[in-house]
Design an enzyme around this catalytic site. Structure first.
Site: not given
Ligand code: GDD
Ligand code: MG
Length: 361
Positions: A106, A157, A217
């Site tokens: 994303d 977080k 993001d």
């Molecule tokens: N296949 C799969 N399975 N994909 C997953 C899963 C899972 O269980 N969980 C999350 N994802 C995918 C989401 O679709 C997304 O593309 C990505 O992994 C990150 O998940 P998010 O839910 O968007 O996390 P976030 O935005 O709260 O936090 C993450 O991204 C930040 C940067 O934007 C973390 O990696 C943070 O450390 C980071 O700063």
């Molecule tokens: Mg994200």
């Protein structure tokens, strides 16, 4: 190097857009978000991809297929229920005897992957994590490093009182196979909350690759808007608005000569823009849309096959596929899920999140 892209999250914060459309397929400038990610990686020579999918996998598979249409080789691993970020990559099995590139699915970024790989090799790192600066790190993973960019601490977080840097995990990793060996098989496991802290505890060489390249993001509607503004304003080097041309319209569009289009506006193929209609940028109109007489679209993102009746007004809103906006209705600062209908003269009040298929009377 093979890239594994995490595309299996629920996209909760982008609802109602992501109830029927996976976050990876949400359109950005009228192509699925993931297509931009793949195009960027291709410019760095990546040609082999694996998508870790779960929720709403089918629309992703239908569009990308085996990747040949995009000049890449593409396989999928499907989790019945999400296995966490590291669990999902582990599930992508066959890639685990080689160094891999892992990406959150994303994120739109101009990150220099080629240089990041070079830094990873130079540091002899077991894992390299790209970093980007943000104003408020609380919704991200905070990464603390020493002066040589070796990672000291990873805090997902963080609470406001734990913030000592504005550098966060940018969601791109290079990982050696030994690292993935630490992830338990068939288990829900997270890079951010489990694997990275474990590597640091074990004293493994984990390095950061900070970058000031464009980064966004798209997880929240404000960010999705911001990405469009930024792209239309040339903040990323992956897109140039048509060199000062007034509008960028697709093929087979029928734009009435009295329609007024101002600012940066992109119009997809097969659109009809009626007499006296106004479209004020930054705005994007998807393919097969019909914007009727005297309708006004202001600072909005309209997906495909949306019908806007005469004199309707849409302001700072996102309208998903197949919506119908009745004549003289008013939609402001709202997000409409697909197939929503706003009937004649209705007001969708600011801040509304309208579920797919809802009829607003
Ligand atoms: N296949 C799969 N399975 N994909 C997953 C899963 C899972 O269980 N969980 C999350 N994802 C995918 C989401 O679709 C997304 O593309 C990505 O992994 C990150 O998940 P998010 O839910 O968007 O996390 P976030 O935005 O709260 O936090 C993450 O991204 C930040 C940067 O934007 C973390 O990696 C943070 O450390 C980071 O700063
Ligand atoms: Mg994200």
């Amino acid at each position: 190097m093979k890239a594994v892209i995490l595309s299996g999250g629920f996209g909760t914060r982008l609802r109602p857009l992501t109830i029927n459309t996976p976050k990876s397929m949400v359109p950005v400038l009228n192509i699925p978000f993931l297509e931009h990610v793949i195009n960027h990686l291709k410019t760095h020579g990546v040609s082999e991809f694996s998508l870790a999918v779960s929720y709403l996998a089918q629309p992703i598979k239908n569009y990308f297929g085996d990747g040949s249409r995009f000049g890449i080789s593409l396989t999928y691993t499907v989790e019945d229920s999400p296995m966490g970020t590291a669990g999902a990559v582990k599930n992508a099995g066959n890639s685990l005897n080689k160094r891999i590139l892992v990406l959150n699915g994303d994120i739109f970024t101009d990150l220099d992957i080629t240089d990041m790989i070079a830094a990873h090799k130079k540091n002899k790192a077991k894992a390299t994590i790209a970093l980007t600066p943000v104003e408020d790190p609380t919704s991200y993973g905070l990464v603390l490093t020493d002066n040589n960019l070796r990672v000291l601490r990873f805090l997902e977080k963080p609470n406001p009182d734990e913030i000592t840097t504005n550098m966060i995990n940018a969601g791109t990793y290079i990982l050696e196979p030994e690292v993935m060996a630490l992830v338990p098989p068939q288990t829900n496991y997270s890079f951010e909350r489990e694997l990275f802290p474990l590597l640091l505890k074990n004293g493994e060489p984990v390095y950061a690759y900070p970058s000031s390249s464009y980064w966004m993001d798209i997880g929240k509607p404000e960010n999705y808007f911001q990405l469009h503004y930024d792209l239309l304003n040339g903040k990323s080097n992956q897109f140039r608005y048509n060199n000062g041309k007034r509008i960028v319209a697709g093929k087979r569009c029928n734009i009435h000569p009295t329609a007024k289009i101002t600012g940066q506006v992109i119009i997809g193929n097969n659109c009809m823009i009626g007499e006296g209609a106004r479209i004020n940028g930054p705005s994007v109109i998807g393919t097969d849309c019909h914007i009727s007489t005297d309708a006004v679209i202001d600072d909005s993102i309209i997906w495909a096959s949306v019908y806007v009746e005469p004199q309707a007004r849409i302001k700072h809103s996102i309208i998903a596929d197949n919506c119908h906006i009745g004549s003289a209705s008013n939609v402001e600062e709202s997000v409409l899920g697909d197939k929503a209908i706003v009937t004649y003269g209705r007001n969708v009040k600011a801040g509304s999140l309208v579920s797919p298929g809802t009829i607003v009377y």
